[in-house]
Enzyme design. Sequence first.
Site, PDB file in Angstrom:
ATOM      1  N   TYR A 122     -76.255 -58.447 -52.693  1.00  0.00           N
ATOM      2  CA  TYR A 122     -75.662 -57.844 -51.498  1.00  0.00           C
ATOM      3  C   TYR A 122     -75.935 -58.697 -50.256  1.00  0.00           C
ATOM      4  O   TYR A 122     -75.075 -59.440 -49.788  1.00  0.00           O
ATOM      5  CB  TYR A 122     -76.256 -56.432 -51.370  1.00  0.00           C
ATOM      6  CG  TYR A 122     -75.566 -55.496 -50.425  1.00  0.00           C
ATOM      7  CD1 TYR A 122     -74.351 -54.913 -50.744  1.00  0.00           C
ATOM      8  CD2 TYR A 122     -76.162 -55.152 -49.221  1.00  0.00           C
ATOM      9  CE1 TYR A 122     -73.731 -54.016 -49.873  1.00  0.00           C
ATOM     10  CE2 TYR A 122     -75.555 -54.255 -48.344  1.00  0.00           C
ATOM     11  CZ  TYR A 122     -74.345 -53.697 -48.676  1.00  0.00           C
ATOM     12  OH  TYR A 122     -73.746 -52.828 -47.817  1.00  0.00           O
ATOM     13  N   TYR A 152     -68.943 -58.325 -58.310  1.00  0.00           N
ATOM     14  CA  TYR A 152     -70.128 -57.648 -57.794  1.00  0.00           C
ATOM     15  C   TYR A 152     -71.321 -57.909 -58.711  1.00  0.00           C
ATOM     16  O   TYR A 152     -71.254 -57.708 -59.917  1.00  0.00           O
ATOM     17  CB  TYR A 152     -69.868 -56.149 -57.709  1.00  0.00           C
ATOM     18  CG  TYR A 152     -70.995 -55.372 -57.055  1.00  0.00           C
ATOM     19  CD1 TYR A 152     -71.021 -55.189 -55.685  1.00  0.00           C
ATOM     20  CD2 TYR A 152     -72.028 -54.848 -57.815  1.00  0.00           C
ATOM     21  CE1 TYR A 152     -72.049 -54.485 -55.073  1.00  0.00           C
ATOM     22  CE2 TYR A 152     -73.066 -54.144 -57.223  1.00  0.00           C
ATOM     23  CZ  TYR A 152     -73.070 -53.973 -55.853  1.00  0.00           C
ATOM     24  OH  TYR A 152     -74.089 -53.290 -55.251  1.00  0.00           O
ATOM     25  N   LYS A 184     -80.263 -48.149 -47.208  1.00  0.00           N
ATOM     26  CA  LYS A 184     -79.895 -46.799 -47.667  1.00  0.00           C
ATOM     27  C   LYS A 184     -80.846 -45.728 -47.137  1.00  0.00           C
ATOM     28  O   LYS A 184     -80.476 -44.547 -47.075  1.00  0.00           O
ATOM     29  CB  LYS A 184     -79.859 -46.745 -49.196  1.00  0.00           C
ATOM     30  CG  LYS A 184     -79.050 -47.848 -49.850  1.00  0.00           C
ATOM     31  CD  LYS A 184     -77.632 -47.934 -49.330  1.00  0.00           C
ATOM     32  CE  LYS A 184     -76.863 -49.051 -50.042  1.00  0.00           C
ATOM     33  NZ  LYS A 184     -75.513 -49.241 -49.500  1.00  0.00           N
TER      34      LYS A 184
END
Length: 365
Positions: A316, A290, A76
Amino acid sequence: MSLVQETADQRDRDGSDLMASRCKALAVQLARFPRVPLGHLPTPLEPMDRLSEHLGGPRLWVKRDDCTGLSSGGNKTRKLEYLMADAQTQGADTIITQGATQSNHARQTAAAAAKLGLACHILLEDRTGSNDPSYIMSGNVLLDRLHGATVSKRDGGVDMNVEMETLAETLRGQGRRPYIIPGGGSNPIGALGYVNCARELVDQANGLGLHIDALVHATGSSGTQAGLVAGLAALQSDIHLLGIGVRAPQEKQEGMVFDLAQRTLAHLGSEVEIPRADVRANCNYVGGGYGVPTDGMIAALKLLAETEGLLFDPVYSGKGLDGLIDLIRNDYFDGMENVVFLHTGGSAALFGYPDTFDLPGYAAL
C-alpha cells in the site's frame, strides 16, 4: 519593518486565525458522532530532509499515521475509532470484516476488537494466488491470530460483502450480535476518521506556520482519500490532494472516492460541495495487481529505510511512495515548496514478503 512587510505579516496572521477558526468549527461538527479512543493522536508531522536533498524537489514531510499505536499502528485506527463506537452503540458483540491476505485493516480491526472485548471474524481474500508460507501465515496474518480473531480464507474474486453477510446470518442464528465493517473501514462512518485527520494536519501546519502545497498518499478502498477530500473541502483548504492508486484503474478509483466523499459530507451534515476536479488518483504504479510487488515499490522502500530510517508497507504505502518519488523526478510538484506524504503504516506486512527485497548477505545469515 516596512509598511509592505507589516501588511503581509498581518495578512498571514489573519489567514492563520481564519483557518484555526475553521478547524475548531469542524472539530465541533465531528464531536457530534460517537468515537472510542484507540489511537495515539495527533500523530507527528516530521520533515524528511535527507530524502528531500536526495531527490532535489520540494521539501518533503511525513504525517506519521504509522504511529497511531494500535497493533503497530496505521491509518485504519482513525476509522475504527468511529466504526467501533457505532458498533458499541448498536450493542454488537462480534465484529466481521474482510481484506486481502496481508490486510493492515484486518490486523487493526482484530486489535481494536480485542481491546474492546468483542469477538472478531476476519475473512481474507486471496488476491495474489501466492502459497508462500510467509505470505499466508506471517506478517499481518500472524497478528490477526495473535489478537484472537477467527481467520478464514476466501478465493479471489468472490463477493466479499455477500460472504460477510452470510457469516453474519449464521452468527445471528447462534444468538450473536454481529457488526459488519466494510473492507478498509471505507464507509461514511469510517471516513470521519480522515475528516478528522485533515483537520488535525491543517491545525498542525497552522501552528508551525507551515504552508502545505500538496498532500500525497496511497489510495485503495477509498475511505482515507474520501475523508481527506471531505475534510479539506469543509476547511476550504487549498492543499493539492493526490492519491496514488494501489488497486483500481483511475476512473474507477476517482469515482469511488468522489462518491464516498459526498456521502461523508452528507453524513457530517455539511452542505459543502466538492468539485469533481478535486478528486485526483494516479493509478500508474499498481503494477501486476494489488499486493503484487513492483520494482519501483522495492526501490522506494529501500530508499526510505536508508535515508530516513522509516519502514513502509509493500502493498500500500510503498506503491504510494513510488508514485511520489517518480512524480518528483518528473516535475509534477514544480513550484511547490512543501509536500506531505501520509504514512499509512503497515510495516508488519514486510514479514509476508521476506524474499522480495533481495538484501545483500541475507542468505548467508
